[in-house]
Scaffold this active site. Structure first.
Site, PDB file in Angstrom:
ATOM      1  N   SER A 113     -48.992   3.798   9.832  1.00 59.88           N
ATOM      2  CA  SER A 113     -49.925   2.778  10.309  1.00 59.88           C
ATOM      3  C   SER A 113     -50.513   1.958   9.160  1.00 59.88           C
ATOM      4  CB  SER A 113     -51.075   3.430  11.079  1.00 59.88           C
ATOM      5  OG  SER A 113     -50.575   4.203  12.138  1.00 59.88           O
TER       6      SER A 113
HETATM    7  N1  SAH Z   1     -49.908   9.455  11.804  1.00 61.16           N
HETATM    8  C1  SAH Z   1     -48.651   8.917  11.348  1.00 61.16           C
HETATM    9  C2  SAH Z   1     -48.178   7.786  12.253  1.00 61.16           C
HETATM   10  C3  SAH Z   1     -46.779   8.006  12.622  1.00 61.16           C
HETATM   11  S1  SAH Z   1     -46.138   7.035  13.947  1.00 61.16           S
HETATM   12  C4  SAH Z   1     -48.718   8.503   9.889  1.00 61.16           C
HETATM   13  O1  SAH Z   1     -49.796   8.566   9.296  1.00 61.16           O
HETATM   14  O2  SAH Z   1     -47.690   8.146   9.312  1.00 61.16           O
HETATM   15  C5  SAH Z   1     -46.292   8.155  15.313  1.00 61.16           C
HETATM   16  C6  SAH Z   1     -45.542   9.443  15.218  1.00 61.16           C
HETATM   17  O3  SAH Z   1     -45.768  10.123  16.455  1.00 61.16           O
HETATM   18  C7  SAH Z   1     -44.028   9.328  15.090  1.00 61.16           C
HETATM   19  O4  SAH Z   1     -43.606  10.029  13.965  1.00 61.16           O
HETATM   20  C8  SAH Z   1     -43.497   9.952  16.390  1.00 61.16           C
HETATM   21  O5  SAH Z   1     -42.279  10.651  16.232  1.00 61.16           O
HETATM   22  C9  SAH Z   1     -44.623  10.903  16.736  1.00 61.16           C
HETATM   23  N2  SAH Z   1     -44.666  11.320  18.149  1.00 61.16           N
HETATM   24  C10 SAH Z   1     -44.421  10.590  19.268  1.00 61.16           C
HETATM   25  N3  SAH Z   1     -44.571  11.354  20.373  1.00 61.16           N
HETATM   26  C11 SAH Z   1     -44.923  12.602  19.939  1.00 61.16           C
HETATM   27  C12 SAH Z   1     -45.217  13.834  20.590  1.00 61.16           C
HETATM   28  N4  SAH Z   1     -45.171  13.974  21.921  1.00 61.16           N
HETATM   29  N5  SAH Z   1     -45.551  14.910  19.831  1.00 61.16           N
HETATM   30  C13 SAH Z   1     -45.597  14.810  18.476  1.00 61.16           C
HETATM   31  N6  SAH Z   1     -45.310  13.672  17.793  1.00 61.16           N
HETATM   32  C14 SAH Z   1     -44.990  12.586  18.517  1.00 61.16           C
END
Ligand code: SAH
Length: 219
Positions: free
Chosen positions: A66
């Site tokens: 993000s």
């Molecule tokens: N907090 C992260 C943002 C990553 S984007 C950072 O600081 O980089 C969101 C992430 O959520 C992705 O990696 C995606 O694979 C994960 N995601 C989506 N659905 C999910 C679920 N049901 N359980 C765990 N992770 C999930």
């Protein structure tokens, strides 16, 4: 390289001033966390020089780290205390978890894509962030065995507020989750107050999909 460390430190300070403080983030714990975590190590080598830019970046597997400001806004909204235990759904690059880990006692973070989970875990080990517990799997169900949490942060866009997560908050706990369709969402904050909840809207945002049992169904 030593020269790079200094270069990135300068970029990091500039990011904190122009993107985070300038837009009204005041929580001193949040600001000092942003000054400490080396964001450039959470992206691929090819993107390092862009790591402190005012935008999200790709991290592979069609996922993103993000924009710094949104990480700061969500972190501040959680109203964290140093003794808190916090659950994050969507580890991704691990950056948000690393920021949380500077502020609270322990962070639990769940990722559904194995390669991202493994990469984040090894970075946490390398940076000696020993208070981050990682898990591979569907985070939409929360983490029942480790609940209740003081705060829960969902870093992927949900179709609706996942009820099951509210039940894993302590009384007085906070949940921050982007809710909307697959293109745009609103950042929703829930405060759990005994048997009632208070809901507020922190404004528009854009996240990748939360995929799982209590999220979007298909990948
Ligand atoms: N907090 C992260 C943002 C990553 S984007 C950072 O600081 O980089 C969101 C992430 O959520 C992705 O990696 C995606 O694979 C994960 N995601 C989506 N659905 C999910 C679920 N049901 N359980 C765990 N992770 C999930």
């Amino acid at each position: 390289m030593e020269k790079d460390v200094i270069k990135y430190e300068r970029q990091r300070e500039e990011m904190v001033r122009s993107q985070i403080e300038a837009r009204g983030i005041k929580d001193p714990d949040v600001l000092s966390a942003f000054r400490r975590v080396p964001r450039h190590l959470f992206v691929s080598e090819a993107l390092r020089d862009q790591a402190y830019g005012d935008y999200p970046l790709p991290i592979g597997e069609q996922q993103t780290i993000s924009q710094p400001y949104i990480v700061a806004e969500m972190t501040q909204a959680l109203e964290l205390d140093k003794d808190d235990r916090v659950l994050e759904i969507g580890t991704g690059s691990g950056y948000q978890a690393a920021i949380l880990a500077q502020i609270v006692y322990r962070v639990y973070t769940i990722e559904r894509i194995r390669s991202l989970h493994i990469q984040a875990r090894s970075l946490f080990d390398k940076l000696q962030y020993h208070n981050i517990v990682t898990r591979y799997g569907d985070g939409t169900k929360g983490w029942q065995q480790e609940s209740p949490f003081n705060a829960i942060i969902v870093t992927a866009g949900a179709p609706e507020v996942p009820e099951i997560l509210i039940n894993q908050l302590v009384v007085g706990g906070r949940l921050v989750v982007p809710v909307g369709n697959q293109h745009t969402q609103e950042l929703i904050k829930i405060d759990r107050r005994g048997n009632s909840i208070q809901q507020s809207n922190l404004g528009g945002c854009r996240f990748v999909k939360l995929v799982g049992e209590y999220g979007w169904r298909d990948g």
